[in-house]
Design a protein around this motif. Structure first.
Motif, PDB file in Angstrom:
ATOM      1  N   MET A   1      11.103 -28.967  17.068  1.00 47.50           N
ATOM      2  CA  MET A   1       9.937 -28.113  17.344  1.00 47.50           C
ATOM      3  C   MET A   1       9.365 -27.606  16.014  1.00 47.50           C
ATOM      4  SD  MET A   1       9.740 -24.528  19.483  1.00 47.50           S
ATOM      5  CE  MET A   1      10.233 -25.329  21.003  1.00 47.50           C
ATOM      6  N   PRO A   2       8.177 -28.088  15.609  1.00 48.20           N
ATOM      7  CA  PRO A   2       7.604 -27.671  14.324  1.00 48.20           C
ATOM      8  C   PRO A   2       7.147 -26.213  14.345  1.00 48.20           C
ATOM      9  CG  PRO A   2       6.036 -29.015  15.546  1.00 48.20           C
ATOM     10  CD  PRO A   2       7.318 -29.057  16.317  1.00 48.20           C
ATOM     11  N   GLU A   3       7.341 -25.548  13.217  1.00 47.74           N
ATOM     12  CA  GLU A   3       6.894 -24.163  13.056  1.00 47.74           C
ATOM     13  C   GLU A   3       5.539 -24.186  12.356  1.00 47.74           C
ATOM     14  OE1 GLU A   3       8.589 -21.609  14.219  1.00 47.74           O
ATOM     15  OE2 GLU A   3      10.391 -22.718  14.816  1.00 47.74           O
ATOM     16  N   ILE A   4       4.499 -23.783  13.076  1.00 47.68           N
ATOM     17  CA  ILE A   4       3.125 -23.869  12.570  1.00 47.68           C
ATOM     18  C   ILE A   4       2.561 -22.473  12.369  1.00 47.68           C
ATOM     19  CG2 ILE A   4       0.825 -24.825  12.934  1.00 47.68           C
ATOM     20  CD1 ILE A   4       3.054 -26.927  12.767  1.00 47.68           C
ATOM     21  N   GLY A   5       2.047 -22.214  11.171  1.00 49.63           N
ATOM     22  CA  GLY A   5       1.367 -20.949  10.898  1.00 49.63           C
ATOM     23  C   GLY A   5      -0.134 -21.159  10.943  1.00 49.63           C
ATOM     24  N   ILE A   6      -0.867 -20.330  11.671  1.00 48.11           N
ATOM     25  CA  ILE A   6      -2.334 -20.403  11.690  1.00 48.11           C
ATOM     26  C   ILE A   6      -2.868 -19.118  11.055  1.00 48.11           C
ATOM     27  CG2 ILE A   6      -2.440 -21.962  13.663  1.00 48.11           C
ATOM     28  CD1 ILE A   6      -3.092 -19.592  15.452  1.00 48.11           C
ATOM     29  N   TYR A   7      -3.794 -19.291  10.104  1.00 46.84           N
ATOM     30  CA  TYR A   7      -4.318 -18.142   9.363  1.00 46.84           C
ATOM     31  C   TYR A   7      -5.833 -18.087   9.498  1.00 46.84           C
ATOM     32  CZ  TYR A   7      -5.679 -15.023   5.583  1.00 46.84           C
ATOM     33  OH  TYR A   7      -6.246 -14.000   4.860  1.00 46.84           O
ATOM     34  N   ALA A   8      -6.356 -16.896   9.841  1.00 47.33           N
ATOM     35  CA  ALA A   8      -7.801 -16.682   9.956  1.00 47.33           C
ATOM     36  C   ALA A   8      -8.176 -15.439   9.165  1.00 47.33           C
ATOM     37  CB  ALA A   8      -8.211 -16.530  11.420  1.00 47.33           C
ATOM     38  N   ARG A   9      -9.395 -15.444   8.651  1.00 48.67           N
ATOM     39  CA  ARG A   9      -9.887 -14.270   7.931  1.00 48.67           C
ATOM     40  C   ARG A   9     -11.357 -14.079   8.219  1.00 48.67           C
ATOM     41  NH1 ARG A   9     -12.590 -13.054   3.262  1.00 48.67           N
ATOM     42  NH2 ARG A   9     -12.698 -15.206   2.589  1.00 48.67           N
ATOM     43  N   ASP A  33       3.855 -31.696  18.305  1.00 44.71           N
ATOM     44  CA  ASP A  33       4.653 -31.791  19.523  1.00 44.71           C
ATOM     45  C   ASP A  33       5.380 -30.473  19.789  1.00 44.71           C
ATOM     46  OD1 ASP A  33       5.931 -32.784  21.757  1.00 44.71           O
ATOM     47  OD2 ASP A  33       7.554 -33.711  20.595  1.00 44.71           O
ATOM     48  N   GLU A  34       4.933 -29.769  20.842  1.00 43.39           N
ATOM     49  CA  GLU A  34       5.527 -28.495  21.240  1.00 43.39           C
ATOM     50  C   GLU A  34       5.722 -27.545  20.045  1.00 43.39           C
ATOM     51  OE1 GLU A  34       9.105 -29.224  23.349  1.00 43.39           O
ATOM     52  OE2 GLU A  34       8.118 -30.224  25.037  1.00 43.39           O
ATOM     53  N   PRO A  35       4.633 -27.196  19.384  1.00 43.56           N
ATOM     54  CA  PRO A  35       4.762 -26.348  18.189  1.00 43.56           C
ATOM     55  C   PRO A  35       5.102 -24.900  18.536  1.00 43.56           C
ATOM     56  CG  PRO A  35       2.459 -26.628  18.742  1.00 43.56           C
ATOM     57  CD  PRO A  35       3.236 -27.508  19.706  1.00 43.56           C
ATOM     58  N   GLU A  36       5.816 -24.259  17.653  1.00 37.77           N
ATOM     59  CA  GLU A  36       6.017 -22.817  17.705  1.00 37.77           C
ATOM     60  C   GLU A  36       4.979 -22.212  16.769  1.00 37.77           C
ATOM     61  OE1 GLU A  36       7.677 -19.241  18.917  1.00 37.77           O
ATOM     62  OE2 GLU A  36       8.183 -21.276  19.627  1.00 37.77           O
ATOM     63  N   ILE A  37       4.002 -21.486  17.328  1.00 37.90           N
ATOM     64  CA  ILE A  37       2.844 -21.046  16.548  1.00 37.90           C
ATOM     65  C   ILE A  37       3.010 -19.594  16.113  1.00 37.90           C
ATOM     66  CG2 ILE A  37       0.348 -20.658  16.588  1.00 37.90           C
ATOM     67  CD1 ILE A  37       0.127 -22.972  18.561  1.00 37.90           C
ATOM     68  N   HIS A  38       2.794 -19.359  14.805  1.00 38.05           N
ATOM     69  CA  HIS A  38       2.842 -18.025  14.220  1.00 38.05           C
ATOM     70  C   HIS A  38       1.424 -17.647  13.772  1.00 38.05           C
ATOM     71  CE1 HIS A  38       7.301 -18.365  13.937  1.00 38.05           C
ATOM     72  NE2 HIS A  38       6.992 -19.661  13.797  1.00 38.05           N
ATOM     73  N   THR A  39       0.953 -16.500  14.174  1.00 35.84           N
ATOM     74  CA  THR A  39      -0.435 -16.104  13.946  1.00 35.84           C
ATOM     75  C   THR A  39      -0.554 -15.082  12.822  1.00 35.84           C
ATOM     76  OG1 THR A  39      -0.982 -16.500  16.275  1.00 35.84           O
ATOM     77  CG2 THR A  39      -2.497 -15.111  15.025  1.00 35.84           C
ATOM     78  N   TYR A  40      -1.565 -15.287  11.950  1.00 37.29           N
ATOM     79  CA  TYR A  40      -1.858 -14.371  10.850  1.00 37.29           C
ATOM     80  C   TYR A  40      -3.382 -14.192  10.788  1.00 37.29           C
ATOM     81  CZ  TYR A  40       2.724 -16.289   9.593  1.00 37.29           C
ATOM     82  OH  TYR A  40       4.021 -16.733   9.625  1.00 37.29           O
ATOM     83  N   ALA A  41      -3.858 -12.950  10.709  1.00 36.87           N
ATOM     84  CA  ALA A  41      -5.305 -12.716  10.661  1.00 36.87           C
ATOM     85  C   ALA A  41      -5.606 -11.487   9.809  1.00 36.87           C
ATOM     86  CB  ALA A  41      -5.864 -12.532  12.068  1.00 36.87           C
ATOM     87  N   ASP A  42      -6.582 -11.628   8.902  1.00 39.91           N
ATOM     88  CA  ASP A  42      -6.991 -10.537   8.022  1.00 39.91           C
ATOM     89  C   ASP A  42      -8.461 -10.215   8.226  1.00 39.91           C
ATOM     90  OD1 ASP A  42      -4.832  -9.589   6.421  1.00 39.91           O
ATOM     91  OD2 ASP A  42      -4.821 -11.502   5.356  1.00 39.91           O
ATOM     92  N   ILE A  43      -8.796  -8.954   8.019  1.00 33.80           N
ATOM     93  CA  ILE A  43     -10.196  -8.534   7.879  1.00 33.80           C
ATOM     94  C   ILE A  43     -10.324  -8.010   6.460  1.00 33.80           C
ATOM     95  CG2 ILE A  43     -12.008  -6.977   8.678  1.00 33.80           C
ATOM     96  CD1 ILE A  43     -10.668  -6.903  11.387  1.00 33.80           C
ATOM     97  N   ILE A  44     -10.980  -8.800   5.620  1.00 34.09           N
ATOM     98  CA  ILE A  44     -11.066  -8.448   4.202  1.00 34.09           C
ATOM     99  C   ILE A  44     -12.357  -8.984   3.639  1.00 34.09           C
ATOM    100  CG2 ILE A  44      -9.697 -10.479   3.621  1.00 34.09           C
ATOM    101  CD1 ILE A  44      -8.688  -8.984   1.162  1.00 34.09           C
ATOM    102  N   SER A  45     -13.104  -8.152   2.927  1.00 36.22           N
ATOM    103  CA  SER A  45     -14.404  -8.521   2.398  1.00 36.22           C
ATOM    104  C   SER A  45     -14.310  -9.643   1.383  1.00 36.22           C
ATOM    105  CB  SER A  45     -15.065  -7.299   1.738  1.00 36.22           C
ATOM    106  OG  SER A  45     -16.199  -7.668   0.997  1.00 36.22           O
TER     107      SER A  45
END
Length: 268
Positions: A1-9, A33-45
């Motif tokens: 099970m792959p460990e996937i990080g998703i990052y948004a800003r 394939d059946e990823p374990e998703i880790h979420t990261y999100a910033d609000i930064i100018s």
């Protein structure tokens, strides 16, 4: 099970990173394939140079070996967190055996790539980061240029002073708001405290104090050093300061109506 990080800003509190996160999550679920998703999100100018808290957490998890791949919407936006940040981030990921995927241009740097492919990918990503920085600086210059041109033309930029509105880029007196401030300032002249003078009006005590210290002549005599304010208040110049004694028996609303009608008469 792959460990996937998703990052948004996103750049302002008015924006919501959820749309980016939804797209990134959908991509990760379709690609791996059946990823374990880790979420990261910033609000930064985009004008700020410090790294966001979530971005720092992302790097910490990469360093701990918790992620196999990081997926971002636009890899180039990482460069706006600081000069050269995109280069550092790529090297950081690869040195900790973490792949990178960029959705916008389909750029993918995988640990399975050979050294030549990695080098080309890093070069492309570096150019993207440089272009993003150039574009951002040009945008800031265009904004400042527009402000300077507006000032030269006599237009008002930004929030108008209390008692004024902006119409078609120029200041105009708002009679009701102007009158409210003027009456509050008159109370200060008559010996009321700022808190007492501001009571019952939408004007904050601190605002009233600043207006009395900096712009008293504008509200009493329609005089101002700023040419744009002076032009807006020009229509009020014939209006003399209302003489309202402390012991007047006239109701407050009646006084307001008399002076408001006088302002409008001079505006016609």
């Amino acid at each position: 099970m792959p460990e996937i990080g998703i990052y948004a800003r996103v750049s302002t509190t008015d924006q919501n990173p959820q749309r980016q996160l939804n797209e990134l999550r959908e991509f990760a679920e379709d690609t791996y394939d059946e990823p374990e998703i880790h979420t990261y999100a910033d609000i930064i100018s985009g004008t700020e140079t410090e790294r966001g808290e979530e971005y720092q957490r992302l790097r910490s998890d990469i360093e701990d070996g918790a992620l196999d791949v990081v997926v971002v919407h636009e890899l180039s936006r990482l460069s706006r967190l600081g000069a050269g940040e995109i280069h550092d981030f790529l090297e950081f990921c690869l040195s900790h055996e973490t792949g990178i995927q960029d959705l916008e241009v389909g750029l993918e740097i995988s640990l399975e790539d050979d050294l030549v492919d990695r080098a080309v990918s890093q070069l492309i990503a570096g150019v993207m980061g440089d272009l993003a920085r150039v574009e951002h600086k040009q945008k800031l210059r265009r904004i400042q240029s527009g402000i300077d041109a507006a000032k030269e033309a006599g237009r008002w930029t930004g929030r108008p002073p209390a008692g004024f509105d902006v119409e078609d880029g120029y200041l105009q007196v708002n009679p009701d708001e102007f009158l409210t401030i003027r009456r509050a300032l008159e109370r200060v002249e008559h010996g009321y405290t700022y808190a007492e003078a501001a009571d019952g009006t939408p004007v904050a005590e601190s605002t009233l104090r600043a207006l009395y210290d900096d712009r008293r002549d504008l509200y009493f005599y329609a005089e101002a050093e700023d040419e744009r304010l002076q032009a807006a208040a020009h229509e009020l110049e014939p209006l003399e300061e209302p003489a309202i004694p402390d012991d007047t028996s006239l109701p407050e609303q009646e006084i307001r109506t008399i002076v408001r009608d006088e302002i409008r008469r001079h505006q016609q």
